[in-house]
Design a protein around this motif. Structure first.
Motif, short mmCIF file in Angstrom:
data_model
loop_
_atom_site.label_atom_id
_atom_site.label_comp_id
_atom_site.label_asym_id
_atom_site.label_seq_id
_atom_site.Cartn_x
_atom_site.Cartn_y
_atom_site.Cartn_z
N ILE A 1 9.81 -5.21 -8.57
CA ILE A 1 8.51 -4.66 -8.95
C ILE A 1 8.20 -4.95 -10.42
O ILE A 1 7.04 -5.16 -10.80
N ALA A 2 9.26 -4.96 -11.26
CA ALA A 2 9.06 -5.26 -12.69
C ALA A 2 8.58 -6.69 -12.90
O ALA A 2 7.89 -6.99 -13.89
N ILE A 3 8.93 -7.58 -11.97
CA ILE A 3 8.56 -8.99 -12.10
C ILE A 3 7.18 -9.26 -11.51
O ILE A 3 6.39 -10.05 -12.07
N LYS A 4 6.86 -8.59 -10.38
CA LYS A 4 5.63 -8.91 -9.67
C LYS A 4 5.07 -7.66 -9.00
O LYS A 4 5.82 -6.82 -8.51
N GLU A 5 3.74 -7.56 -8.99
CA GLU A 5 3.06 -6.45 -8.30
C GLU A 5 3.55 -6.38 -6.85
O GLU A 5 3.57 -7.40 -6.14
N PRO A 6 3.96 -5.21 -6.37
CA PRO A 6 4.55 -5.13 -5.02
C PRO A 6 3.53 -5.34 -3.91
O PRO A 6 2.40 -4.85 -3.99
N ASN A 7 3.94 -6.10 -2.89
CA ASN A 7 3.14 -6.19 -1.68
C ASN A 7 3.50 -5.02 -0.76
O ASN A 7 4.31 -4.15 -1.13
N ALA A 8 2.91 -4.98 0.44
CA ALA A 8 3.13 -3.85 1.35
C ALA A 8 4.60 -3.71 1.72
O ALA A 8 5.14 -2.60 1.77
N PHE A 9 5.29 -4.84 1.97
CA PHE A 9 6.71 -4.79 2.35
C PHE A 9 7.52 -4.12 1.24
O PHE A 9 8.35 -3.24 1.51
N ASP B 1 11.60 12.71 -1.86
CA ASP B 1 10.45 12.65 -0.95
C ASP B 1 9.11 12.62 -1.67
O ASP B 1 8.17 11.96 -1.21
N THR B 2 8.99 13.35 -2.77
CA THR B 2 7.71 13.39 -3.49
C THR B 2 7.34 12.01 -4.02
O THR B 2 6.18 11.57 -3.90
N GLU B 3 8.31 11.30 -4.58
CA GLU B 3 8.07 9.94 -5.07
C GLU B 3 7.75 9.00 -3.91
O GLU B 3 6.86 8.14 -4.01
N ALA B 4 8.47 9.16 -2.82
CA ALA B 4 8.21 8.32 -1.63
C ALA B 4 6.79 8.52 -1.13
O ALA B 4 6.09 7.56 -0.79
N GLU B 5 6.37 9.77 -1.08
CA GLU B 5 5.02 10.08 -0.61
C GLU B 5 3.97 9.37 -1.46
O GLU B 5 2.99 8.83 -0.94
N ALA B 6 4.17 9.38 -2.77
CA ALA B 6 3.22 8.73 -3.68
C ALA B 6 3.12 7.23 -3.40
O ALA B 6 2.02 6.66 -3.37
N TRP B 7 4.27 6.58 -3.16
CA TRP B 7 4.26 5.14 -2.86
C TRP B 7 3.56 4.85 -1.54
O TRP B 7 2.82 3.87 -1.42
N LEU B 8 3.76 5.71 -0.56
CA LEU B 8 3.13 5.49 0.74
C LEU B 8 1.62 5.70 0.65
O LEU B 8 0.85 4.94 1.25
N HIS B 9 1.19 6.69 -0.10
CA HIS B 9 -0.24 6.90 -0.29
C HIS B 9 -0.87 5.67 -0.95
O HIS B 9 -1.98 5.26 -0.59
N GLN B 10 -0.13 5.08 -1.89
CA GLN B 10 -0.62 3.89 -2.58
C GLN B 10 -0.84 2.75 -1.58
O GLN B 10 -1.87 2.06 -1.62
N SER B 11 0.10 2.54 -0.68
CA SER B 11 -0.03 1.49 0.34
C SER B 11 -1.19 1.76 1.28
O SER B 11 -1.95 0.85 1.64
N GLN C 1 -3.91 3.63 0.73
CA GLN C 1 -5.19 3.50 0.04
C GLN C 1 -5.56 2.03 -0.18
O GLN C 1 -6.74 1.66 -0.13
N ALA C 2 -4.56 1.19 -0.39
CA ALA C 2 -4.82 -0.23 -0.65
C ALA C 2 -5.27 -0.97 0.60
O ALA C 2 -6.17 -1.81 0.55
N SER C 3 -4.64 -0.65 1.76
CA SER C 3 -4.94 -1.49 2.94
C SER C 3 -4.85 -0.77 4.29
O SER C 3 -4.86 -1.42 5.32
N MET C 4 -4.76 0.56 4.30
CA MET C 4 -4.55 1.30 5.55
C MET C 4 -3.38 0.70 6.32
O MET C 4 -3.42 0.50 7.54
N ASP C 5 -2.30 0.39 5.60
CA ASP C 5 -1.13 -0.25 6.19
C ASP C 5 -0.52 0.66 7.26
O ASP C 5 -0.15 1.80 6.99
N LYS C 6 -0.40 0.14 8.49
CA LYS C 6 0.11 0.95 9.61
C LYS C 6 1.55 1.40 9.39
O LYS C 6 1.92 2.52 9.73
N GLU C 7 2.37 0.50 8.85
CA GLU C 7 3.77 0.87 8.61
C GLU C 7 3.86 2.02 7.61
O GLU C 7 4.68 2.93 7.76
N ALA C 8 3.02 1.97 6.58
CA ALA C 8 3.01 3.05 5.59
C ALA C 8 2.57 4.36 6.22
O ALA C 8 3.13 5.42 5.92
N ILE C 9 1.57 4.29 7.10
CA ILE C 9 1.10 5.51 7.78
C ILE C 9 2.21 6.10 8.64
O ILE C 9 2.44 7.31 8.65
N LYS C 10 2.92 5.24 9.37
CA LYS C 10 4.01 5.73 10.22
C LYS C 10 5.11 6.38 9.38
O LYS C 10 5.65 7.44 9.73
#
Length: 324
Positions: A63-71, A86-96, A98-107
């Protein structure tokens, strides 16, 4: 076709040849490679090895080298969940999401809410995903699971019925439906109903239904029947790890310690963090006087999973008993 070292490492990872893959990844880094794709794949390898601290370190390098993709974003969230952050994980999933309605992130987010008993919030995101994408088998299964946890058994059954209607050969969904129907029934009635279902030729080869029957036998302490049924399960689905574990436990119950060792040592090599398997396996080794074999197994596991430091203490304890 010639592979680059990185491509070879990824192929080895894909084929679960983790130790060889790890060697190549480490050689690339030692030679000065600084590539986000490399670090994200190494993070995934450590995740598969269940070394979550190392996995997190590698994903942060990526992540320090390149903006993270959904994977990458979803992998970081999954790592954080395994580390109980869990709180940090939740924030990352919300980010995914909001960016693309990523199904894997929703699951993953719905499962995180399920884990923390935030059922209403899980259902909101599940329904949003279904509204957005229409039918999705995995999200529907998740919806059934959430509804079950909320105590809405009838609604959960209706959801699972839709999955089974779309694909009558979906063994997992059919198993979930049967489990819902048999929930709260006495063990002897569960056994009768499962035996009746499995007597139907089209269901006789269902590993999942036979697994339910084997578990019901085990619950009733009918260990020999359970052992026979777990063997049938493994004939149908040799990689069914849960069945292999239960088979090993049943073999221990009837004092077939050699059989338990044969079954559980393979499972433990794959999942050394499973304390139930470890306890049953070490006990079987000790009861048969095969402590040296046990220590060799633990040593081999440590060479691949150095994070499993508790195994060192177990080896020392076994050595002390042998000397005593």
């Amino acid at each position: 076709m010639a592979y680059s070292p990185l491509e070879k490492a990824i192929e080895l990872k894909r084929n679960r040849r983790f130790k060889e893959a790890l060697t190549i990844f480490n050689e690339l880094i030692a030679n000065g490679a600084k590539d986000a794709f490399l670090f994200s794949n190494l993070a995934h390898l450590y995740f598969l090895l269940k070394d979550y601290k190392q996995s997190l370190s590698m994903i942060e390098h990526s992540i320090a080298i390149k903006e993270p993709n959904a994977f990458v974003a979803n992998l970081k969230a999954e790592i954080l969940i395994q580390l109980n952050r869990d709180t940090e994980a939740e924030a990352w999933l919300h980010q995914s999401i909001q960016a693309s309605m990523d199904k894997e992130a929703i699951k993953k987010l719905a499962r995180l809410y399920l884990k923390n008993k935030r059922f209403e919030e899980a259902l909101v995101y599940i329904n949003r995903a279904l509204d957005n994408c229409g039918y999705d088998r995995d999200i529907m299964l998740l919806k059934g699971e959430v509804l079950t946890k909320m105590g809405h058994k009838q609604e959960a059954e209706e959801v699972i019925k839709i999955i089974v209607a779309k694909d009558p050969k979906d063994e997992f969904a059919y198993q979930r439906l049967i489990m819902l129907k048999l929930e709260d029934k006495p063990s002897d009635e569960i056994i009768r109903e499962l035996e009746t279902i499995i007597s139907v030729p089209s269901r006789a080869a269902s590993a999942r239904l036979r697994y339910l029957l084997a578990n019901a036998y085990k619950e009733m302490k009918r260990y020999q029947d359970a052992i026979c049924e777990y063997h049938e399960v493994l004939k149908l689905k040799p990689d069914y790890v849960f069945a292999r574990k239960q088979l090993g436990f049943c073999l221990s119950k009837i004092k077939d310690y050699a059989g338990a060792i044969q079954v559980l040592s393979e499972v433990f090599a794959q999942e050394p963090e499973d304390t139930y398997v470890r306890s049953a396996l070490i006990s079987a080794y000790e009861k048969t006087g095969r402590q040296d074999e046990a220590k060799e197994l633990l040593s081999n596991i440590l060479s691949l999973r150095p994070d499993q430091k508790q195994l060192i203490g177990i080896m020392k304890k076994m050595s002390g008993k042998a000397e005593g």
